[in-house]
Design an enzyme around this catalytic site. Structure first.
Site, PDB file in Angstrom:
ATOM      1  N   LYS A 202      71.823  11.067  84.797  1.00 21.57           N
ATOM      2  CA  LYS A 202      71.308  11.829  83.679  1.00 21.57           C
ATOM      3  C   LYS A 202      71.889  13.230  83.786  1.00 21.57           C
ATOM      4  O   LYS A 202      71.669  13.937  84.765  1.00 21.57           O
ATOM      5  CB  LYS A 202      69.788  11.870  83.746  1.00 21.57           C
ATOM      6  CG  LYS A 202      69.180  12.608  82.581  1.00 21.57           C
ATOM      7  CD  LYS A 202      67.686  12.416  82.557  1.00 21.57           C
ATOM      8  CE  LYS A 202      67.072  13.201  81.429  1.00 21.57           C
ATOM      9  NZ  LYS A 202      65.624  13.045  81.404  1.00 21.57           N
ATOM     10  N   LYS A 257      73.174   8.610  80.615  1.00 21.23           N
ATOM     11  CA  LYS A 257      72.607   9.407  79.538  1.00 21.23           C
ATOM     12  C   LYS A 257      73.144  10.832  79.567  1.00 21.23           C
ATOM     13  O   LYS A 257      73.236  11.404  80.644  1.00 21.23           O
ATOM     14  CB  LYS A 257      71.096   9.416  79.757  1.00 21.23           C
ATOM     15  CG  LYS A 257      70.300  10.145  78.755  1.00 21.23           C
ATOM     16  CD  LYS A 257      68.885  10.092  79.199  1.00 21.23           C
ATOM     17  CE  LYS A 257      68.067  10.976  78.306  1.00 21.23           C
ATOM     18  NZ  LYS A 257      66.709  11.044  78.752  1.00 21.23           N
ATOM     19  N   SER A 283      68.605  11.992  71.475  1.00 18.79           N
ATOM     20  CA  SER A 283      68.109  12.624  70.256  1.00 18.79           C
ATOM     21  C   SER A 283      69.157  13.495  69.553  1.00 18.79           C
ATOM     22  O   SER A 283      69.283  13.456  68.332  1.00 18.79           O
ATOM     23  CB  SER A 283      66.870  13.449  70.576  1.00 18.79           C
ATOM     24  OG  SER A 283      67.150  14.403  71.585  1.00 18.79           O
ATOM     25  N   TYR A 322      67.570   5.460  68.532  1.00 19.21           N
ATOM     26  CA  TYR A 322      66.554   5.713  67.501  1.00 19.21           C
ATOM     27  C   TYR A 322      66.917   5.006  66.196  1.00 19.21           C
ATOM     28  O   TYR A 322      66.102   4.947  65.288  1.00 19.21           O
ATOM     29  CB  TYR A 322      66.397   7.221  67.280  1.00 19.21           C
ATOM     30  CG  TYR A 322      65.989   7.940  68.549  1.00 19.21           C
ATOM     31  CD1 TYR A 322      64.660   7.922  68.974  1.00 19.21           C
ATOM     32  CD2 TYR A 322      66.926   8.589  69.351  1.00 19.21           C
ATOM     33  CE1 TYR A 322      64.283   8.546  70.161  1.00 19.21           C
ATOM     34  CE2 TYR A 322      66.559   9.218  70.533  1.00 19.21           C
ATOM     35  CZ  TYR A 322      65.240   9.185  70.933  1.00 19.21           C
ATOM     36  OH  TYR A 322      64.873   9.795  72.104  1.00 19.21           O
TER      37      TYR A 322
HETATM   38  C1  PBG Z   1      62.367  13.389  80.144  1.00 19.26           C
HETATM   39  C2  PBG Z   1      63.338  12.791  79.188  1.00 19.26           C
HETATM   40  C3  PBG Z   1      64.199  13.477  78.332  1.00 19.26           C
HETATM   41  C4  PBG Z   1      64.798  12.509  77.538  1.00 19.26           C
HETATM   42  C5  PBG Z   1      64.319  11.262  77.947  1.00 19.26           C
HETATM   43  N1  PBG Z   1      63.420  11.468  78.985  1.00 19.26           N
HETATM   44  C6  PBG Z   1      64.428  14.934  78.121  1.00 19.26           C
HETATM   45  C7  PBG Z   1      64.809  15.793  79.228  1.00 19.26           C
HETATM   46  O1  PBG Z   1      65.153  15.374  80.322  1.00 19.26           O
HETATM   47  O2  PBG Z   1      64.705  17.008  79.019  1.00 19.26           O
HETATM   48  C8  PBG Z   1      65.754  12.783  76.427  1.00 19.26           C
HETATM   49  C9  PBG Z   1      65.912  11.716  75.400  1.00 19.26           C
HETATM   50  C10 PBG Z   1      66.565  12.145  74.152  1.00 19.26           C
HETATM   51  O3  PBG Z   1      67.066  13.279  74.023  1.00 19.26           O
HETATM   52  O4  PBG Z   1      66.609  11.332  73.219  1.00 19.26           O
HETATM   53  N2  PBG Z   1      62.669  13.357  81.477  1.00 19.26           N
END
Ligand code: PBG
Length: 332
Positions: A202, A257, A283, A322
């Protein structure tokens, strides 16, 4: 792959491209409903469907409303969803205490959805950010997101989600050692079949902004970003180390991700580890496509389908998107 010598005009690659039937015959990747995982936002209360300002067309649902909303996609063949709670500010605190309440929003939703749709796969994030007032994924200690203090809480959260009926835990917090310690705890509590899909890689991306708005995450309070735990955007070898760690610690599946800008990582991960590998079209990616389409700068349907095929071509076994309800309609 070995490419034998091919020469014009014996070879004209356009021959197979000329007609629709032959384009279909030679297409190397296809999108199926089983590839789609729908991320769903939850809100407290009843009879509520809320708009999300930063994600046009995406909503937050109270538990009673998501039960209704799921009927159509489930009938269309929806296979799995990922749940994200958005709780009121008053319930947030420094320790993320609401994450450990057996009757909190996410656990209530898991139980309700399992009762009505027992065969729908449920995936839940393991991270504290929806619950902490500082909006970090872990526990702050001496001004830092503290790895080992966070681990203890993440184990607790994992067990609670599993007790409620979650099928796949998806640790998204990026703490070191989390997969192993969660797996051990699950085995001890006889949750042998609860799977772990690690958000192995991530990245500390700017593309999560609309999501943070959706889950009502406030501004990050010191530290002001997630760069001490999420990965540096410039690195790919480090990504393979992250995956190796999580696989050794017992991850059943891995996730990369964000999605489209990180296809190189998906391909490398799939080729190196051969694990079930998932992409998360996050997102920011959703909102970029959506807002460009709304202005008629791009054609929505073609663009969405193109992104999906790109994920498949890169080697993804499934895609969190989404656009799932939209795609289920298209695939029908
Ligand atoms: C939380 C989490 C996040 C997302 C999924 N789980 C945000 C972050 O780490 O700040 C983001 C998903 C998205 O942007 O669609 N740990």
């Amino acid at each position: 792959m070995k490419i034998t010598k091919r020469e014009f005009p014996k070879t004209r690659l356009r021959r197979a491209r000329m007609k629709s039937f032959s384009r279909k015959m030679v297409s190397e990747n296809r999108l199926s409903k089983n590839d789609l995982i729908w991320p769903v936002f939850l809100t407290e209360g009843t009879d509520r469907i809320l708009d999300i300002e930063t994600m046009p067309g995406v909503h937050k649902y109270s538990v009673d409303m998501i039960l209704k909303e799921l009927q159509k996609p489930v009938d269309q063949g929806l296979n799995a969803i990922a749940l994200f709670p958005s709780i009121e500010d008053e319930k947030k605190d420094e320790q993320g205490s609401n994450a450990f309440e057996p009757d909190n929003l996410i656990c209530t939703a898991i139980r309700a959805i399992k009762e009505v749709y027992p065969s729908l796969g449920l995936i839940c994030d393991v991270a504290l950010d929806p619950y902490t007032d500082h909006a970090h994924d872990g526990i702050i200690y001496k001004g830092q997101v503290d790895n080992d203090r966070s681990l203890k809480k993440l184990v607790k959260q994992s067990l609670l989600l599993s007790d409620a009926g979650c099928d796949i835990l998806a640790p998204s917090d990026m703490m070191d050692g989390r997969v192993g310690i969660i797996r051990d705890a699950l085995e001890k509590k006889e949750h042998h079949d609860v799977m772990i899909m690690s958000y192995a890689v991530k990245y500390a991306s700017a593309l999560y902004g609309p999501f943070r708005n959706a889950v009502n995450a406030g501004k990050l309070i010191e530290p002001s970003d997630k760069k001490s735990y999420q990965m540096n955007v410039s690195n790919s070898f480090e990504a393979m180390h992250e995956i190796a760690m999580d696989v050794n610690e017992g991850a059943d599946m891995i996730m990369i991700k964000p999605g489209l800008p990180y296809l190189d990582i998906i391909t490398k991960a799939k080729d190196t580890f051969g694990m079930p590998t998932y992409a998360y079209q996050v997102s920011g990616e959703y909102s970029m496509i959506k807002s460009a389409a709304r202005n008629n700068y791009i054609q929505e349907e073609e663009t969405i389908l193109e992104t999906m095929l790109c994920f498949k071509r890169a080697g993804a076994d499934g895609i969190f998107t989404y656009f799932t309800p939209y795609l289920l309609n298209l695939l029908d």
